[in-house]
Structures are given as structure tokens and as C-alpha cells.
Design a protein around this motif. Structure first.
Motif, PDB file in Angstrom:
ATOM      1  N   ALA A   6       0.676  -1.157   0.010  1.00  0.00           N
ATOM      2  CA  ALA A   6      -0.131   0.155   0.015  1.00  0.00           C
ATOM      3  C   ALA A   6       0.870   1.143  -0.044  1.00  0.00           C
ATOM      4  O   ALA A   6       0.950   2.191   1.032  1.00  0.00           O
ATOM      5  CB  ALA A   6      -1.106  -0.057   1.333  1.00  0.00           C
ATOM      6  N   SER A   7       1.770   1.348  -1.078  1.00  0.00           N
ATOM      7  CA  SER A   7       2.425   2.469  -0.977  1.00  0.00           C
ATOM      8  C   SER A   7       3.130   2.466  -2.686  1.00  0.00           C
ATOM      9  O   SER A   7       3.208   1.503  -3.350  1.00  0.00           O
ATOM     10  CB  SER A   7       3.849   2.222  -0.150  1.00  0.00           C
ATOM     11  OG  SER A   7       4.623   3.222  -0.314  1.00  0.00           O
ATOM     12  N   GLN A   8       3.501   3.870  -2.848  1.00  0.00           N
ATOM     13  CA  GLN A   8       4.178   4.093  -4.160  1.00  0.00           C
ATOM     14  C   GLN A   8       5.477   4.348  -4.205  1.00  0.00           C
ATOM     15  O   GLN A   8       6.111   4.613  -5.059  1.00  0.00           O
ATOM     16  CB  GLN A   8       3.547   5.140  -5.033  1.00  0.00           C
ATOM     17  CG  GLN A   8       3.300   6.563  -4.436  1.00  0.00           C
ATOM     18  CD  GLN A   8       2.738   7.497  -5.364  1.00  0.00           C
ATOM     19  OE1 GLN A   8       1.856   7.074  -6.279  1.00  0.00           O
ATOM     20  NE2 GLN A   8       2.704   8.859  -4.663  1.00  0.00           N
ATOM     21  N   SER A   9       6.261   4.323  -2.848  1.00  0.00           N
ATOM     22  CA  SER A   9       7.617   4.414  -2.409  1.00  0.00           C
ATOM     23  C   SER A   9       8.469   3.637  -3.111  1.00  0.00           C
ATOM     24  O   SER A   9       8.517   2.430  -3.011  1.00  0.00           O
ATOM     25  CB  SER A   9       7.754   4.465  -1.067  1.00  0.00           C
ATOM     26  OG  SER A   9       8.960   4.543  -0.835  1.00  0.00           O
ATOM     27  N   PRO A  10       9.170   4.279  -4.081  1.00  0.00           N
ATOM     28  CA  PRO A  10      10.395   3.327  -4.741  1.00  0.00           C
ATOM     29  C   PRO A  10      11.413   2.912  -3.670  1.00  0.00           C
ATOM     30  O   PRO A  10      11.843   1.558  -3.771  1.00  0.00           O
ATOM     31  CB  PRO A  10      11.126   4.358  -5.580  1.00  0.00           C
ATOM     32  CG  PRO A  10      10.617   5.598  -5.256  1.00  0.00           C
ATOM     33  CD  PRO A  10       9.336   5.584  -4.566  1.00  0.00           C
ATOM     34  N   ARG A  11      11.608   3.519  -2.322  1.00  0.00           N
ATOM     35  CA  ARG A  11      12.238   2.873  -1.308  1.00  0.00           C
ATOM     36  C   ARG A  11      11.810   1.695  -0.832  1.00  0.00           C
ATOM     37  O   ARG A  11      12.330   0.923  -0.476  1.00  0.00           O
ATOM     38  CB  ARG A  11      12.503   4.218  -0.410  1.00  0.00           C
ATOM     39  CG  ARG A  11      13.594   4.944  -0.947  1.00  0.00           C
ATOM     40  CD  ARG A  11      13.509   6.659  -0.203  1.00  0.00           C
ATOM     41  NE  ARG A  11      11.990   7.081   0.013  1.00  0.00           N
ATOM     42  CZ  ARG A  11      11.526   7.684  -0.911  1.00  0.00           C
ATOM     43  NH1 ARG A  11      12.208   7.603  -2.358  1.00  0.00           N
ATOM     44  NH2 ARG A  11      10.233   7.932  -0.832  1.00  0.00           N
ATOM     45  N   ARG A  12      10.273   1.604  -0.724  1.00  0.00           N
ATOM     46  CA  ARG A  12       9.936   0.737   0.058  1.00  0.00           C
ATOM     47  C   ARG A  12       9.997  -0.587  -0.884  1.00  0.00           C
ATOM     48  O   ARG A  12      10.283  -1.853  -0.378  1.00  0.00           O
ATOM     49  CB  ARG A  12       8.487   0.871   0.271  1.00  0.00           C
ATOM     50  CG  ARG A  12       8.493   1.867   1.688  1.00  0.00           C
ATOM     51  CD  ARG A  12       6.949   2.151   2.323  1.00  0.00           C
ATOM     52  NE  ARG A  12       7.200   2.872   3.286  1.00  0.00           N
ATOM     53  CZ  ARG A  12       6.567   4.001   3.442  1.00  0.00           C
ATOM     54  NH1 ARG A  12       5.729   4.539   2.493  1.00  0.00           N
ATOM     55  NH2 ARG A  12       6.723   4.807   4.532  1.00  0.00           N
ATOM     56  N   LEU A  13       9.987  -0.317  -2.290  1.00  0.00           N
ATOM     57  CA  LEU A  13       9.959  -1.627  -3.090  1.00  0.00           C
ATOM     58  C   LEU A  13      11.486  -2.009  -3.059  1.00  0.00           C
ATOM     59  O   LEU A  13      11.610  -3.424  -3.275  1.00  0.00           O
ATOM     60  CB  LEU A  13       9.687  -1.148  -4.694  1.00  0.00           C
ATOM     61  CG  LEU A  13       8.128  -1.043  -4.874  1.00  0.00           C
ATOM     62  CD1 LEU A  13       7.773  -0.220  -6.343  1.00  0.00           C
ATOM     63  CD2 LEU A  13       7.429  -2.287  -4.711  1.00  0.00           C
ATOM     64  N   GLU A  14      12.555  -1.123  -3.080  1.00  0.00           N
ATOM     65  CA  GLU A  14      14.012  -1.469  -2.983  1.00  0.00           C
ATOM     66  C   GLU A  14      14.135  -2.299  -1.680  1.00  0.00           C
ATOM     67  O   GLU A  14      14.838  -3.260  -1.809  1.00  0.00           O
ATOM     68  CB  GLU A  14      14.641  -0.118  -2.895  1.00  0.00           C
ATOM     69  CG  GLU A  14      16.206  -0.172  -2.776  1.00  0.00           C
ATOM     70  CD  GLU A  14      17.083   1.150  -2.508  1.00  0.00           C
ATOM     71  OE1 GLU A  14      17.945   1.152  -1.902  1.00  0.00           O
ATOM     72  OE2 GLU A  14      16.616   1.985  -3.070  1.00  0.00           O
TER      73      GLU A  14
END
Length: 188
Positions: A6-14
Motif C-alpha cells: 500500500a505504497s508508491q514509494s520506490p524506497r519501500r520496493l527497494e
């Protein structure tokens, strides 16, 4: 087992990738993140993470959400959108310690929510006017809680960190892994 971030953060995907995880869906939660009157930083982070997860949860899927809050004492610093906000945050944090709270919520397929909170203490060096100007010129501060990104140029301005580096980035991996494991998500 389907996993929704539930986030569009590229850092969270990384950060999830560091655990060998690629979510099946990335659905940013559109919620009101306004601070309630008298709300303290850690409870605010927990409330927002839980609201993000609840907003996009689907039956039968795991839904993961997080929220990071930079706090100077009881004061919640903004996600900086203007250079003036970025400057104000950096000048406030210069030469002092502050806390970074990162709350994580995981809702399982049956709708049960589990929560974890990572709290870290970050100490900035005393920043010169030139260092503040140079950091602002980098544009890394834009949209970041407290006006900085630890994984970028700001890392060289941080004298000490006690806690979770990944939590300061936006998703504490120890706590996230524990939540996923408890929910039966296959991890290596």
C-alpha cells in the motif's frame, strides 16, 4: 500468497527486494494523513500505517503498509514540499538528535491486522549554511519526512544512528520480515 504493498514509494520496493520480495500489486493508499490535535509522533505513525493498509486491503491477500515520521521532541516534522520547509527542517535538526518512527501494518487474508513500530535516534552534525544550501540544491529533500533522505547525500551529514537504517529509509526490514513470517508468507 498474494502480497499488496500500500505504497508508491520506490524506497519501500527497494527495501522489500532486499528480502527477496516483489509484491504482486502496488496500490498507493489515498488517505487523509492530517495530524490530529495533540497527536504524538509514534501513535500518529501507527494510526496512518494502519489506515493505509485498511484502505487497500483485499480479502484473501496480505496487505503491507508503512508510515515514517520524523520527530523533534513532540513535534511531527512535515514531508517537505517547498524549499522553505526543507530549510526549516534541516536548520531545526542541525547539530541535534531526533527520533524517526516507522510503523508497519500487515493485514492478513482474513482481515486480521498486525502492527510493529521501529523507533530510531538520528543525530545530525551541526550544518553550515553552505551544507544546507548544497543539500537543498540536490532536491533529495522534496517529499521526504523531515526534509532528508538518509540513503542519499544526507547520510554524510549524519553523525550517529541508533536503531534501524531501513526504518529511517521507510520500511524497517526486521519488523517487516517478522510480520510476514507470522502471517505465513514464504521467506527464505
Amino acid at each position: 500468497m498474494r502480497l499488496i504493498l500500500a505504497s508508491q514509494s520506490p524506497r519501500r520496493l527497494e527495501l522489500l527486494a532486499r528480502l527477496g520480495i516483489v509484491p504482486d500489486a502496488v496500490i498507493p493508499a489515498d488517505i487523509d494523513e492530517s495530524v490530529l490535535k495533540g497527536e504524538l509522533p509514534a501513535p500518529y505513525a501507527r494510526r496512518v500505517a494502519a489506515a493505509k493498509a485498511a484502505a487497500v486491503a483485499e480479502p484473501g491477500a496480505l496487505t503491507l503498509a508503512a508510515d515514517v515520521v520524523v520527530a523533534a521532541g513532540r513535534r511531527i516534522l512535515p514531508k517537505t514540499e517547498t524549499e522553505a520547509e526543507g530549510r526549516q527542517c534541516l536548520e531545526l535538526l542541525s547539530g541535534r538528535r531526533h527520533r524517526v518512527h516507522c510503523a508497519v501494518t500487515l493485514i492478513d487474508g482474513a482481515g486480521k491486522a498486525r502492527h510493529r513500530l521501529s523507533s530510531s535516534i538520528v543525530t545530525f552534525k551541526r550544518l553550515s549554511a553552505e551544507e544546507v544550501d548544497a543539500y537543498l540544491a540536490s532536491n533529495e529533500w522534496r517529499g521526504k519526512a523531515g526534509g532528508y533522505a538518509i540513503q542519499g547525500r544526507a547520510e554524510a551529514l549524519i553523525r550517529a544512528l541508533r536503531g534501524s537504517y531501513s526504518g529511517v529509509m521507510g520500511l524497517p526490514l526486521f519488523e517487516t520480515r517478522a510480520l510476514l513470517k507470522a502471517a505465513g508468507y514464504p521467506l527464505g
